[in-house]
Design a protein around this motif. Structure first.
Motif, PDB file in Angstrom:
ATOM      1  N   ALA A  75       0.838  -1.199   0.000  1.00 52.35           N
ATOM      2  CA  ALA A  75       0.000   0.000   0.000  1.00 52.35           C
ATOM      3  C   ALA A  75       0.872   1.247   0.000  1.00 52.35           C
ATOM      4  O   ALA A  75       1.130   1.833   1.045  1.00 52.35           O
ATOM      5  CB  ALA A  75      -0.925  -0.007   1.211  1.00 52.35           C
ATOM      6  N   PRO A  76       1.326   1.671  -1.177  1.00 54.22           N
ATOM      7  CA  PRO A  76       2.130   2.893  -1.252  1.00 54.22           C
ATOM      8  C   PRO A  76       1.338   4.082  -0.700  1.00 54.22           C
ATOM      9  O   PRO A  76       0.151   4.242  -1.005  1.00 54.22           O
ATOM     10  CB  PRO A  76       2.383   3.052  -2.759  1.00 54.22           C
ATOM     11  CG  PRO A  76       2.225   1.668  -3.328  1.00 54.22           C
ATOM     12  CD  PRO A  76       1.157   1.033  -2.493  1.00 54.22           C
ATOM     13  N   GLY A  77       2.014   4.902   0.091  1.00 51.12           N
ATOM     14  CA  GLY A  77       1.319   6.007   0.746  1.00 51.12           C
ATOM     15  C   GLY A  77       0.634   6.950  -0.216  1.00 51.12           C
ATOM     16  O   GLY A  77      -0.452   7.461   0.071  1.00 51.12           O
ATOM     17  N   ALA A  78       1.234   7.160  -1.359  1.00 52.89           N
ATOM     18  CA  ALA A  78       0.669   8.114  -2.315  1.00 52.89           C
ATOM     19  C   ALA A  78      -0.701   7.678  -2.819  1.00 52.89           C
ATOM     20  O   ALA A  78      -1.452   8.479  -3.374  1.00 52.89           O
ATOM     21  CB  ALA A  78       1.625   8.297  -3.494  1.00 52.89           C
ATOM     22  N   GLU A  79      -1.043   6.404  -2.624  1.00 53.05           N
ATOM     23  CA  GLU A  79      -2.344   5.925  -3.100  1.00 53.05           C
ATOM     24  C   GLU A  79      -3.488   6.266  -2.150  1.00 53.05           C
ATOM     25  O   GLU A  79      -4.651   6.069  -2.493  1.00 53.05           O
ATOM     26  CB  GLU A  79      -2.274   4.410  -3.358  1.00 53.05           C
ATOM     27  CG  GLU A  79      -1.307   4.075  -4.499  1.00 53.05           C
ATOM     28  CD  GLU A  79      -1.209   2.579  -4.800  1.00 53.05           C
ATOM     29  OE1 GLU A  79      -2.004   1.799  -4.237  1.00 53.05           O
ATOM     30  OE2 GLU A  79      -0.325   2.220  -5.597  1.00 53.05           O
ATOM     31  N   GLY A  80      -3.137   6.775  -0.970  1.00 54.61           N
ATOM     32  CA  GLY A  80      -4.198   7.133  -0.021  1.00 54.61           C
ATOM     33  C   GLY A  80      -5.130   8.210  -0.542  1.00 54.61           C
ATOM     34  O   GLY A  80      -6.277   8.323  -0.111  1.00 54.61           O
ATOM     35  N   ILE A  81      -4.648   8.982  -1.495  1.00 53.46           N
ATOM     36  CA  ILE A  81      -5.471  10.085  -2.002  1.00 53.46           C
ATOM     37  C   ILE A  81      -6.662   9.573  -2.819  1.00 53.46           C
ATOM     38  O   ILE A  81      -7.664  10.262  -2.956  1.00 53.46           O
ATOM     39  CB  ILE A  81      -4.605  11.058  -2.848  1.00 53.46           C
ATOM     40  CG1 ILE A  81      -5.297  12.421  -2.935  1.00 53.46           C
ATOM     41  CG2 ILE A  81      -4.287  10.471  -4.223  1.00 53.46           C
ATOM     42  CD1 ILE A  81      -4.408  13.527  -3.484  1.00 53.46           C
ATOM     43  N   ARG A  82      -6.545   8.346  -3.304  1.00 51.92           N
ATOM     44  CA  ARG A  82      -7.601   7.871  -4.213  1.00 51.92           C
ATOM     45  C   ARG A  82      -8.919   7.648  -3.489  1.00 51.92           C
ATOM     46  O   ARG A  82      -9.962   8.147  -3.894  1.00 51.92           O
ATOM     47  CB  ARG A  82      -7.135   6.599  -4.916  1.00 51.92           C
ATOM     48  CG  ARG A  82      -5.928   6.872  -5.802  1.00 51.92           C
ATOM     49  CD  ARG A  82      -5.530   5.646  -6.607  1.00 51.92           C
ATOM     50  NE  ARG A  82      -4.228   5.846  -7.220  1.00 51.92           N
ATOM     51  CZ  ARG A  82      -3.457   4.875  -7.680  1.00 51.92           C
ATOM     52  NH1 ARG A  82      -3.852   3.612  -7.574  1.00 51.92           N
ATOM     53  NH2 ARG A  82      -2.299   5.142  -8.241  1.00 51.92           N
ATOM     54  N   GLY A  83      -8.870   6.853  -2.413  1.00 58.18           N
ATOM     55  CA  GLY A  83     -10.103   6.639  -1.654  1.00 58.18           C
ATOM     56  C   GLY A  83     -10.640   7.937  -1.090  1.00 58.18           C
ATOM     57  O   GLY A  83     -11.854   8.166  -1.058  1.00 58.18           O
ATOM     58  N   LEU A  84      -9.722   8.808  -0.662  1.00 58.48           N
ATOM     59  CA  LEU A  84     -10.167  10.084  -0.108  1.00 58.48           C
ATOM     60  C   LEU A  84     -10.809  10.960  -1.176  1.00 58.48           C
ATOM     61  O   LEU A  84     -11.748  11.710  -0.903  1.00 58.48           O
ATOM     62  CB  LEU A  84      -8.986  10.817   0.540  1.00 58.48           C
ATOM     63  CG  LEU A  84      -9.381  12.056   1.345  1.00 58.48           C
ATOM     64  CD1 LEU A  84     -10.198  11.668   2.574  1.00 58.48           C
ATOM     65  CD2 LEU A  84      -8.155  12.867   1.742  1.00 58.48           C
ATOM     66  N   THR A  85     -10.322  10.849  -2.402  1.00 56.77           N
ATOM     67  CA  THR A  85     -10.946  11.588  -3.498  1.00 56.77           C
ATOM     68  C   THR A  85     -12.399  11.149  -3.665  1.00 56.77           C
ATOM     69  O   THR A  85     -13.303  11.977  -3.864  1.00 56.77           O
ATOM     70  CB  THR A  85     -10.163  11.349  -4.809  1.00 56.77           C
ATOM     71  OG1 THR A  85      -8.850  11.894  -4.666  1.00 56.77           O
ATOM     72  CG2 THR A  85     -10.853  12.004  -5.994  1.00 56.77           C
ATOM     73  N   LEU A  86     -12.632   9.846  -3.572  1.00 54.59           N
ATOM     74  CA  LEU A  86     -14.013   9.357  -3.675  1.00 54.59           C
ATOM     75  C   LEU A  86     -14.861   9.930  -2.542  1.00 54.59           C
ATOM     76  O   LEU A  86     -15.986  10.389  -2.756  1.00 54.59           O
ATOM     77  CB  LEU A  86     -14.031   7.825  -3.626  1.00 54.59           C
ATOM     78  CG  LEU A  86     -13.256   7.111  -4.746  1.00 54.59           C
ATOM     79  CD1 LEU A  86     -13.313   5.596  -4.539  1.00 54.59           C
ATOM     80  CD2 LEU A  86     -13.801   7.482  -6.116  1.00 54.59           C
ATOM     81  N   SER A  87     -14.323   9.883  -1.349  1.00 58.76           N
ATOM     82  CA  SER A  87     -15.036  10.392  -0.178  1.00 58.76           C
ATOM     83  C   SER A  87     -15.328  11.885  -0.309  1.00 58.76           C
ATOM     84  O   SER A  87     -16.467  12.343  -0.138  1.00 58.76           O
ATOM     85  CB  SER A  87     -14.173  10.089   1.048  1.00 58.76           C
ATOM     86  OG  SER A  87     -14.554  10.832   2.151  1.00 58.76           O
ATOM     87  N   ASN A  88     -14.315  12.663  -0.645  1.00 60.69           N
ATOM     88  CA  ASN A  88     -14.508  14.109  -0.834  1.00 60.69           C
ATOM     89  C   ASN A  88     -15.509  14.395  -1.940  1.00 60.69           C
ATOM     90  O   ASN A  88     -16.360  15.280  -1.822  1.00 60.69           O
ATOM     91  CB  ASN A  88     -13.175  14.795  -1.175  1.00 60.69           C
ATOM     92  CG  ASN A  88     -12.256  15.018   0.012  1.00 60.69           C
ATOM     93  OD1 ASN A  88     -11.252  15.716  -0.089  1.00 60.69           O
ATOM     94  ND2 ASN A  88     -12.558  14.430   1.157  1.00 60.69           N
TER      95      ASN A  88
END
Lengths: 392, 392
Positions: free
Chosen positions: B326-339
């Motif tokens: 789980a590369p840290g930079a991928e955390g933005i993806r799920g958060l993008t969906l949430s936002n």
């Protein structure tokens, strides 16, 4: 009423001819098939060959209904003819059983309902044969009796309507705005759209839907729909359907404040909360607790009576005043959902119910003008046949 | 790298203290817990009592990171502190494993990602421990290898996050715009929002979502969400979640042009088409036929390694260059969906991805101004704990 009800089947395509055979089979006590009617000349020969000489063939529905030779008509014509023909039947004092869907637009169906209301002696029913499916009857029972509590959420994934391109190519009217006035919503889903409101007793207050037109096939109309609905009590619903996927899913999940019901694979499972969720929530003081829940496999013991059951009930209503399983005036409800989903997509916006019929008809008229099908649909097969042959 | 990686856990609430114990247990070869950090003074006593004397206690993350006594930090602080703390860690040349969600808004998470990109020597991972769940790994495998074909539809009903009012009342920061910056999307669903994109390799092109705020509980934030998403390849998705229902459902259905996969009750079933649907459609000339379909129960033989698995992988990546789960930079993806789901609701309109970060932040800022929680959240429990204690 002691004499038999003299019934005519109007429209003897796949579905109408099946109904004619049912009426001839003796399985509908108190009814007698005395006439059939079809505007296609070729059907006269079929009728002569397959039906008893006691069954008259008519080419013109209006002449048949004026003739005084029948008491009741079963309309198995293309659905865009239903309203006009039913209205005529009511004017002639006839009873009417109309195939689903009730029509193409709620405006014409409302006119049909108004004509029915003005002819209270006529018994008006609609062929919602899935209302005889015991699994949905049980769901309705569990909701109406309060077992499930107040409804909070409905999720119906009904994507098992697979149709190949060859199906659509088999009739020029198919999946056209002029020929059918819609796609998967109007042709395949009338049962589910009715059951969504009939099992729950609820109609949404507003709908936001996302139809895709010709997503999977070379057709004009919608073959993929995701719809979101909100209800006055705060409940919400999702309805997902398509004709483009295989094997698809038929899973109806209903959540109430006393548990959850899932219907899938012809089974009904009730996850019953021992106490209503709001009662638990009021008294509970911990962090991650939840109400006690019992998984209950609900027995489904009734037998589905299908189309013959609906015809029998209609005849009993005529002869003995038996309450109708599917009163004709209720056909507008499922169609309202269908019209609202299309309108919401066309306007890319919310649609509040009851829908603005004029806006719907304006949108539809523009699409009909550009439709690839220019015929009058007189030569088409009776469309409800599609469902009957394939619905499980 | 031969020496042990000196790790500090920052934020020793429920989750952070669990990670500290994992690091002390010897189950993470090559790692050594040398420090913990918590801004709550009370945690120093806890640390003295429960941790070996070799583990230093720090009250200020910044001082710890400047101290040169650690090589790597595991951030288990409230998620709104993640980005700031990670950026500082990267500036100090430290490796970072951040708890999920990555942050509150994609803007701050993008800044974190930019800082990570500017510090290529730092190994940056995120605690998406559900990526070690073999059932989702298998789904990802079946999609990535082409077994399912091109994806057409995703339906995830994830409504088994029941929380009573007492849960929300247990911390003033809970379910507030200031304290958490969101509800079920930010607190309970980060795993599913990540898995939605990670298993499929797809992010939507646009989203239309319907969040309800305080529908079931007396809270500020969303406790009920229905979201519709469209993808560039024509696929669509529905994501449904709530904390207000029991027993709820966790059912993830993925349809491709080679069949359908359903994950429910920890089982994965693959309805495999013998030939791709488009191939069948091309050759088929009948009316109601469909591709041959095999129901396959897919073996799930791997073991879920969970949080320790993610920590181990991060340490191995630091020491040996092992690829990150789980590369840290991928955390933005799920958060993008949430936002995007929140923004779509706030604007009652479509949101196109990537989202307009400024609009999201403006909306959120207005809600924070009126939020009932005015604290700085320094005294709150580490929020990701909620998921870890209750997931599945």
């Amino acid at each position: 009423m002691t004499s038999n009800v003299r019934v005519a089947v109007i429209g003897i395509g796949n579905m109408g001819s099946t109904h004619a055979r049912t009426l001839l089979s003796g399985s509908i006590p108190g009814a007698e098939l005395t006439a059939v009617c079809d505007m296609r000349a070729s059907m006269e020969a079929w009728s002569r060959e397959h039906l008893p000489v006691s069954v008259a063939f008519w080419n013109d529905p209006e002449e048949l209904m004026q003739s005084g030779t029948v008491d009741a008509v079963l309309l198995a014509t293309p659905h865009k003819d239903h309203a006009r023909q039913a209205i005529s039947a009511f004017h002639h004092g006839l009873h009417v059983l109309v195939e689903k869907p009730a029509g193409v637009s709620t405006r014409e169906v409302q006119e049909m309902n108004d004509a029915a209301a003005a002819a209270p002696e006529s018994v008006f029913a609609i062929m919602y044969n899935q209302r005889t499916n015991p699994v949905y009857r049980k769901l309705r029972d569990l909701i109406a009796s309060g077992e499930l509590g107040e409804i909070r959420r409905l999720n119906w994934i009904i994507t098992n309507w697979y149709r190949a391109q060859s199906y659509y190519d088999s009739g020029g009217w198919r999946a056209t705005w002029s020929g059918e006035g819609g796609g998967v919503l109007i042709n395949q889903c009338p049962h589910q759209l009715d059951l969504l409101q009939w099992t729950t007793g609820m109609m949404p207050s507003r709908i936001r839907a996302f139809c895709q037109f010709g997503r999977y096939r070379n057709i004009e109309v919608e073959d993929d729909v995701t719809a979101y609905a909100e209800y006055e009590n705060g409940a919400s619903a999702v309805f997902i359907t398509t004709t483009g996927e295989y094997p698809g899913t038929n899973r109806f999940e209903v959540t109430g404040d006393r548990g959850k019901i899932v219907i899938e694979h012809d089974r009904l499972t009730f996850w019953r909360l021992r106490e209503p969720e709001p009662v638990f929530n009021e008294r509970y003081q911990g962090a991650f607790g939840h109400p006690e829940c019992w998984q209950c496999d609900i027995p489904i013991e009734e037998t589905e009576t299908g189309h013959p059951g609906i015809i029998r009930n209609w005849i009993e209503a005529i002869r003995e005043g038996t309450p109708l399983i599917a009163p004709g005036a209720e056909g507008i409800r499922g169609l309202t959902l269908s019209n609202a989903m299309l309108l919401s997509t066309w306007e890319d916006d919310w649609v509040t119910l009851p829908i603005d019929e004029q806006r719907f008809e304006d949108h539809l008229a523009r699409r009909r003008e550009e439709s690839s099908f220019a015929g009058d649909a007189a030569g088409q097969e009776s469309m409800p046949a599609d469902m009957s042959n394939t619905y499980k």
